[in-house]
Design an enzyme around this catalytic site. Structure first.
Site, PDB file in Angstrom:
ATOM      1  N   SER A  75       7.852   4.920  11.564  1.00 33.50           N
ATOM      2  CA  SER A  75       7.279   3.778  12.268  1.00 33.50           C
ATOM      3  C   SER A  75       6.935   2.683  11.266  1.00 33.50           C
ATOM      4  CB  SER A  75       5.987   4.191  12.983  1.00 33.50           C
ATOM      5  OG  SER A  75       6.171   5.398  13.693  1.00 33.50           O
ATOM      6  N   GLU A 114       0.017  -0.932   5.925  1.00 40.42           N
ATOM      7  CA  GLU A 114       1.111  -0.383   6.745  1.00 40.42           C
ATOM      8  C   GLU A 114       0.931   1.107   6.944  1.00 40.42           C
ATOM      9  OE1 GLU A 114       4.766   1.291   8.139  1.00 40.42           O
ATOM     10  OE2 GLU A 114       3.803   1.784   6.245  1.00 40.42           O
ATOM     11  N   GLU A 115       0.520   1.786   5.876  1.00 41.79           N
ATOM     12  CA  GLU A 115       0.423   3.248   5.930  1.00 41.79           C
ATOM     13  C   GLU A 115      -0.794   3.731   6.732  1.00 41.79           C
ATOM     14  OE1 GLU A 115       2.874   4.879   5.168  1.00 41.79           O
ATOM     15  OE2 GLU A 115       3.870   4.172   3.354  1.00 41.79           O
ATOM     16  N   ASP A 117       0.852  -1.204   0.000  1.00 43.27           N
ATOM     17  CA  ASP A 117       0.000   0.000   0.000  1.00 43.27           C
ATOM     18  C   ASP A 117       0.882   1.247   0.000  1.00 43.27           C
ATOM     19  OD1 ASP A 117       0.828  -0.518   2.716  1.00 43.27           O
ATOM     20  OD2 ASP A 117      -0.737   0.834   3.450  1.00 43.27           O
ATOM     21  N   ASP A 121       8.850   3.341  -1.110  1.00 45.05           N
ATOM     22  CA  ASP A 121       8.051   3.090   0.105  1.00 45.05           C
ATOM     23  C   ASP A 121       6.696   2.543  -0.274  1.00 45.05           C
ATOM     24  OD1 ASP A 121       6.993   3.043   2.654  1.00 45.05           O
ATOM     25  OD2 ASP A 121       6.765   5.208   2.827  1.00 45.05           O
ATOM     26  N   HIS A 156     -24.153  32.445  10.836  1.00 40.36           N
ATOM     27  CA  HIS A 156     -23.706  33.696  10.229  1.00 40.36           C
ATOM     28  C   HIS A 156     -22.794  34.398  11.235  1.00 40.36           C
ATOM     29  CE1 HIS A 156     -23.777  37.774   8.709  1.00 40.36           C
ATOM     30  NE2 HIS A 156     -24.507  37.410   7.651  1.00 40.36           N
ATOM     31  N   ASP A 164      12.322  -1.475   4.303  1.00 37.76           N
ATOM     32  CA  ASP A 164      11.352  -0.372   4.287  1.00 37.76           C
ATOM     33  C   ASP A 164      11.925   0.832   5.028  1.00 37.76           C
ATOM     34  OD1 ASP A 164       8.931   0.886   3.706  1.00 37.76           O
ATOM     35  OD2 ASP A 164       7.938   0.104   5.499  1.00 37.76           O
TER      36      ASP A 164
HETATM   37  N1  BES Z   1       8.685   3.042   5.492  1.00 35.75           N
HETATM   38  C1  BES Z   1       8.030   3.954   6.380  1.00 35.75           C
HETATM   39  C2  BES Z   1       8.684   4.056   7.729  1.00 35.75           C
HETATM   40  C3  BES Z   1      10.104   4.538   7.761  1.00 35.75           C
HETATM   41  C4  BES Z   1      10.583   5.436   6.828  1.00 35.75           C
HETATM   42  C5  BES Z   1      10.937   4.105   8.757  1.00 35.75           C
HETATM   43  C6  BES Z   1      11.894   5.853   6.886  1.00 35.75           C
HETATM   44  C7  BES Z   1      12.234   4.535   8.830  1.00 35.75           C
HETATM   45  C8  BES Z   1      12.716   5.418   7.875  1.00 35.75           C
HETATM   46  C9  BES Z   1       6.593   3.486   6.565  1.00 35.75           C
HETATM   47  O1  BES Z   1       5.979   3.143   5.355  1.00 35.75           O
HETATM   48  C10 BES Z   1       5.772   4.618   7.111  1.00 35.75           C
HETATM   49  O2  BES Z   1       5.687   5.634   6.498  1.00 35.75           O
HETATM   50  N2  BES Z   1       5.117   4.369   8.208  1.00 35.75           N
HETATM   51  C11 BES Z   1       4.160   5.261   8.743  1.00 35.75           C
HETATM   52  C12 BES Z   1       3.426   4.435   9.748  1.00 35.75           C
HETATM   53  C13 BES Z   1       2.238   5.041  10.352  1.00 35.75           C
HETATM   54  C14 BES Z   1       1.242   5.540   9.387  1.00 35.75           C
HETATM   55  C15 BES Z   1       1.634   4.073  11.338  1.00 35.75           C
HETATM   56  C16 BES Z   1       4.830   6.462   9.370  1.00 35.75           C
HETATM   57  O3  BES Z   1       5.941   6.345   9.899  1.00 35.75           O
HETATM   58  O4  BES Z   1       4.247   7.531   9.291  1.00 35.75           O
HETATM   59 MN    MN Z   2       7.129   1.945   4.241  1.00 34.20          MN
HETATM   60 MN    MN Z   3       5.368   5.060   4.394  1.00 30.45          MN
END
Ligand code: BES
Ligand code: MN
Ligand code: MN
Length: 445
Positions: A390, A143-144, A77, A108, A203, A170
């Site tokens: 994350s 994941e996102e 995703d 990503d 208003h 990732d």
């Molecule tokens: N791949 C990223 C996380 C990441 C990026 C970790 C760069 C370390 C370095 C992942 O796809 C991501 O964007 N995760 C979200 C998770 C959230 C929506 C729970 C994030 O970190 O915002």
């Molecule tokens: Mn990612």
């Molecule tokens: Mn991401």
């Protein structure tokens, strides 16, 4: 990979649910084509998880008894592509320019997940349809948006993902040409604050002065969440924050980090902000933060409309670090917000999703294997960093499944994750495949 990148599998937008499923099916079909077995989509939608997107599972477990089993994780995703007018080529039309492939999801994580597929494909081809290790593949489509579906699958069917080591691609490399293992991720709680005032929109001339304004109230609440130095004002917020070890801090000081380049080339603001007394790397890796992502509601069209909106919304998230506990932190935050609601309005504080922070041990033979193979491919020693982002499921792999996990990513700091003009440096795509091939062979030997 380009065909996969053309599918707008944006997990947060319900109108793209069909595309998300198409992407899952595409990944499943490819895994089958290269020689993986037991390929299937695992549904995650449930009454308490409506709109859940499917997981893709595959395995090849014929390396023999006693052989190492590797779990490969990725996500298919992607984040929304907006603002569209800032893209130099359309986000879902993958385009090569100057050795990079530009598309939403390029790095990503579709592109990085694809390195695993390509590494396995080449191993199958070179070994007469066999692999040097047992492999399980799990690819998620949420994941996102917090990874709720895979978290439940791990809790309820963790045995189906049993492995000696998990490999996740990732994350990013610390700098071009510098092989990197990420050994820590921040956790998060993603929340919404909804503030309601009048029964209906009013208003602003007829009622302004006597009727409460939810946007002003929301701004007043937000202004009390953080002080001018970036310190979060929720009582008890920092109580469980663990300091990085002395060795970690020393290692971070030795990294080739140019704060001015970071400010100018990556952030692009006139100044960096944040807590005094902490280096930039500490601030983004080892300190918790709070951010506001958007305040939907009211009048946002062009021109002017004189209205007092009946309600206002703010999307607020906090990045957490070890040993903060998401549910606990949310409780403290909710209680604090409720205690600072201005008069005349009511506030609802909701948790959208959460994930645990994690620091991963490097004391295992797989870390050694990974640094060896990356030395062969990059000609350099691996650096150990943390990531500020994350990946919610990583905490469950480590804590729930007790599987040592390698965050072996090949993105670059300027790959524009979640932003316009996301790209994957193709040299890193190839070096990533090469590293994975060597890693699978090395742990299989
Ligand atoms: N791949 C990223 C996380 C990441 C990026 C970790 C760069 C370390 C370095 C992942 O796809 C991501 O964007 N995760 C979200 C998770 C959230 C929506 C729970 C994030 O970190 O915002
Ligand atoms: Mn990612
Ligand atoms: Mn991401």
């Amino acid at each position: 990979m380009k065909a996969l990148l053309r599918i707008p599998s944006i997990s947060t937008l319900p109108e793209h649910a069909g595309d998300v499923r198409r992407a899952a099916q595409f990944v499943a079909d490819e895994l089958k084509r290269i020689g993986m077995e037991n390929v299937r989509l695992i549904e995650t939608a449930a009454t308490d998880h409506p709109g859940g997107h499917p997981l893709v599972y595959a395995d090849w477990l014929k390396a023999g008894s006693g052989a190492t089993t590797v779990l490969c994780y990725g996500h298919y995703d992607v984040q929304p592509a907006e603002p569209l007018d800032e893209w130099k080529s359309p986000p879902f039309e993958p385009t090569e320019r100057d050795g990079n492939l530009y598309a939403r999801g390029a790095v990503d994580d579709k592109g990085q997940m694809w390195m695993h597929v390509k590494a396995l494909e080449s191993l199958f081809a070179a070994n007469g349809g066999r692999l040097p290790v047992n492999i399980r593949v799990i690819v998620e489509g949420e994941e996102e948006v917090g990874g709720e579906g895979i978290a439940r699958f791990v809790r309820e069917h963790g045995d189906q993902l049993k492995a000696d080591v998990a490999v996740v691609s990732d994350t990013e490399m610390f700098a071009p040409d510098l092989p990197t293992l990420c050994v820590g991720l921040r956790g998060m709680i993603y929340t919404e604050i909804e503030v309601r005032g009048a029964r209906t929109d009013l208003h602003s001339g007829m009622y302004g002065g006597a009727a409460p304004n939810p946007f002003v109230a929301l701004a007043q609440i937000i202004s009390k969440l953080k002080d001018a130095d970036g310190r979060i004002l929720v009582p008890g917020f920092y109580d469980k924050v663990a300091k990085p070890t002395v060795d970690e801090l020393k290692a971070w000081k030795a990294l080739p980090f140019d704060e001015e380049h970071f400010r100018q080339a990556e952030v692009g603001s006139c100044e960096l902000t944040g807590e005094p007394g902490y280096s930039v790397l500490e601030r983004i890796w080892a300190r918790p933060t709070l951010d506001v992502h958007g305040m939907p509601g009211g009048f946002i069209g062009s021109g002017a409309k004189t209205v007092i909106p009946a309600k206002a919304l703010a999307k607020v998230s906090m990045r957490l670090v070890p040993d903060q506990i998401p549910v606990e932190t949310f409780g403290a935050y909710k209680a604090y917000v409720e205690s600072i609601v201005p008069k005349g309005v009511e506030a609802d504080v909701r948790l959208i999703h959460s994930g645990d922070p994690i620091v991963i041990s490097t004391d295992n033979p797989y870390v050694k294997s990974a640094t060896e193979v990356m030395r062969e491919v990059f000609g350099k020693e691996t650096v150990f960093v943390r990531g500020g982002g994350s990946i919610p499921i990583v905490g469950d792999f480590v804590r729930e499944l007790k599987t040592p996990t390698l965050l072996m990513g090949f993105g670059l700091p300027d790959d524009n994750l979640h932003a316009p003009n996301e790209k994957f440096h193709l040299a890193n795509f190839h070096r990533g495949i090469e590293s994975l091939i060597r890693f699978f062979s090395n742990v299989g030997a």
